[in-house]
Design a protein around this motif. Structure first.
Motif, PDB file in Angstrom:
ATOM      1  N   UNK A 116       0.781  -1.241   0.000  1.00 15.76           N
ATOM      2  CA  UNK A 116       0.000   0.000   0.000  1.00 15.76           C
ATOM      3  C   UNK A 116       0.812   1.291   0.000  1.00 15.76           C
ATOM      4  N   UNK A 117       1.980   1.260   0.621  1.00 19.21           N
ATOM      5  CA  UNK A 117       2.821   2.462   0.651  1.00 19.21           C
ATOM      6  C   UNK A 117       3.152   2.955  -0.755  1.00 19.21           C
ATOM      7  N   UNK A 118       3.267   2.030  -1.712  1.00 21.89           N
ATOM      8  CA  UNK A 118       3.606   2.402  -3.082  1.00 21.89           C
ATOM      9  C   UNK A 118       2.366   2.440  -3.976  1.00 21.89           C
ATOM     10  N   UNK A 119       1.204   2.567  -3.364  1.00 23.51           N
ATOM     11  CA  UNK A 119      -0.061   2.698  -4.098  1.00 23.51           C
ATOM     12  C   UNK A 119      -0.733   4.031  -3.775  1.00 23.51           C
ATOM     13  N   UNK A 120      -0.888   4.315  -2.491  1.00 32.05           N
ATOM     14  CA  UNK A 120      -1.654   5.484  -2.077  1.00 32.05           C
ATOM     15  C   UNK A 120      -1.126   6.824  -2.575  1.00 32.05           C
ATOM     16  N   UNK A 121       0.200   7.064  -2.580  1.00 30.57           N
ATOM     17  CA  UNK A 121       0.663   8.372  -3.077  1.00 30.57           C
ATOM     18  C   UNK A 121       0.253   8.646  -4.522  1.00 30.57           C
ATOM     19  N   UNK A 122       0.186   7.601  -5.335  1.00 32.10           N
ATOM     20  CA  UNK A 122      -0.148   7.777  -6.757  1.00 32.10           C
ATOM     21  C   UNK A 122      -1.650   7.880  -6.959  1.00 32.10           C
ATOM     22  N   UNK A 123      -2.426   7.100  -6.203  1.00 37.97           N
ATOM     23  CA  UNK A 123      -3.885   7.224  -6.265  1.00 37.97           C
ATOM     24  C   UNK A 123      -4.333   8.601  -5.765  1.00 37.97           C
ATOM     25  N   UNK A 124      -3.628   9.124  -4.787  1.00 37.98           N
ATOM     26  CA  UNK A 124      -3.992  10.420  -4.215  1.00 37.98           C
ATOM     27  C   UNK A 124      -3.879  11.546  -5.238  1.00 37.98           C
ATOM     28  N   UNK A 125      -3.062  11.352  -6.270  1.00 38.07           N
ATOM     29  CA  UNK A 125      -2.882  12.392  -7.295  1.00 38.07           C
ATOM     30  C   UNK A 125      -4.133  12.586  -8.147  1.00 38.07           C
ATOM     31  N   UNK A 126      -5.039  11.630  -8.081  1.00 41.91           N
ATOM     32  CA  UNK A 126      -6.246  11.734  -8.902  1.00 41.91           C
ATOM     33  C   UNK A 126      -7.083  12.956  -8.536  1.00 41.91           C
ATOM     34  N   UNK A 127      -7.001  13.400  -7.292  1.00 37.90           N
ATOM     35  CA  UNK A 127      -7.778  14.576  -6.902  1.00 37.90           C
ATOM     36  C   UNK A 127      -7.215  15.862  -7.504  1.00 37.90           C
ATOM     37  N   UNK A 128      -6.017  15.774  -8.083  1.00 37.72           N
ATOM     38  CA  UNK A 128      -5.424  16.920  -8.772  1.00 37.72           C
ATOM     39  C   UNK A 128      -5.561  16.797 -10.289  1.00 37.72           C
TER      40      UNK A 128
END
Length: 389
Positions: A116-128
């Protein structure tokens, strides 16, 4: 105390002295949280007592910080100015995710079944407005160049992958992938925590790398490394600001924000002194043994354990992996086994390993021996597994 691999494996007193965990346990969970080698624990203790007698911020500490950058750089074939002494892994990955100048419609390629550590930072970019493009390999963690290339588009800005999958143990061919991404002008970020210390890493093939030290580096929890290629340091903006990475002469805040040179620009405040001291000692120990020798030893242990598990009818996720793509991780399961009962039995007899599940609720025992583990220790584990009573 530095010794050769041959000395460690042939002289039990040396192995027990360097790795006290071997005296009473069979530790095969280095893909989780490793025990500290004795030299690292002793260095942390000595430094802590020195700090209690004078100060935590002495001249010798700054020398140790500089040495730690040099040692980490040696592990990566990098320059010390490209190393920030930051952990955990999530911190470095978020520095990349939040520091790049994204535009709406940009794309980042990632693997949704990575740790998950290498998933959430990239998924979080979707809000931008950034599109997170998932990879779906045929086998867990088996990320290949054709799979990556198929996911690329003219809008791909970054590919973010793990150097080794935390469950299957598939070792990424980051050199082949990185070379092709650089040819196409696409940035490449690695979560290197499951490789660094267990196999060689060459910074020519990636742009960013993040790794805490508490797994294969045999270092303390929370100490880690963040690598940023020198040519990209003006491009990747620091997103955490403080008196350590923004120039503040005489400790006075300035009207104009001017970042420090090198990867220190990503270190916003006080560094984790005790952790870095221990991590630096562990890195030196690994380098003295030799990373290539460690890699060969781990592959040998993988094969030794894999053969014995296979003979008992256990299925390993690495069954189909070619030798060069195998790592220290072997995740295995077997029909008709009560995993929790067997796990408790292993624990009662001093065996430490990890219990993991995939997205489909399939369970696995994850074995992750390091170079100092022995065939005799593996034989003990197999004997316990073979007796299901």
């Amino acid at each position: 105390m530095n010794c050769s691999l041959e000395d460690i494996l042939s002289r039990e007193n040396i192995r027990n002295t360097l790795f006290p965990v071997t005296r009473n346990r069979v530790f095969m969970a280095h893909a989780a949280v490793s025990p500290l080698p004795a030299p690292s624990a002793e260095k942390i203790s000595a430094w802590a007592f020195e700090a209690s007698d004078w100060s935590q911020e002495t001249e010798s500490f700054f020398q140790t910080i500089a040495q730690a950058r040099e040692t980490a750089a040696q592990l990566l074939g990098a320059q010390p100015s490209e190393i920030a002494l930051l952990g955990p892994t999530a911190l470095g990955l978020n520095l990349v995710a939040n520091g790049l100048p994204w535009k709406p419609g940009d794309e980042v390629v990632y693997y949704p079944d990575d740790y998950p550590t290498n998933v959430y930072p990239w998924k979080n970019l979707e809000k931008f407005g950034v599109k997170a493009v998932p990879l779906y390999p045929e086998e867990p963690g088996k990320i290949t160049l054709p799979l990556v290339l198929k996911a690329l588009s003219p809008r791909t800005r970054l590919v973010a992958l793990a150097s080794c999958h935390y469950l299957s143990g598939y070792l990424l061919d980051y050199e082949e992938i990185g070379e092709e991404l650089h040819r196409r002008g696409v940035l490449f970020s690695l979560d290197g925590i499951q490789s660094l210390g267990a196999s060689s890493m060459d910074s020519r093939y990636f742009d960013f790398l993040s790794a805490d030290s508490h797994k294969w580096l045999l270092g303390p929890l929370g100490a880690g490394i963040f690598y940023c290629k020198e040519s990209l340091q003006d491009y990747l903006s620091p997103t955490l600001l403080g008196a350590w990475n923004i120039k503040s002469p005489d400790f006075i805040a300035q009207e104009k924000l001017e970042v420090e040179k090198g990867a220190r620009r990503y270190e916003s405040g006080a560094l984790y002194a005790l952790g870095i001291v221990g991590m630096e000692t562990s890195m030196k120990l690994l380098l003295s043994v030799g990373i290539n020798k460690i890699r060969e030893r781990i592959l040998y242990l993988h094969q030794y354990l894999w053969e014995k598990l296979s003979q008992m009818g256990w299925r390993c996720l690495s069954d189909s992996f070619p030798l060069e793509r195998r790592s220290g991780i072997i995740s295995a399961s077997a029909p008709g086994v009560d995993p929790q009962g067997l796990l408790a039995k292993l624990k009662s007899q001093g065996v430490v390993l990890s219990f993991r599940m995939d997205r489909n609720k399939n369970w696995y025992f994850r074995f992750s021996p390091h170079f100092y583990n022995t065939e005799e220790e593996i034989d003990k584990v197999i004997e316990i597994l073979a007796h299901k009573d």
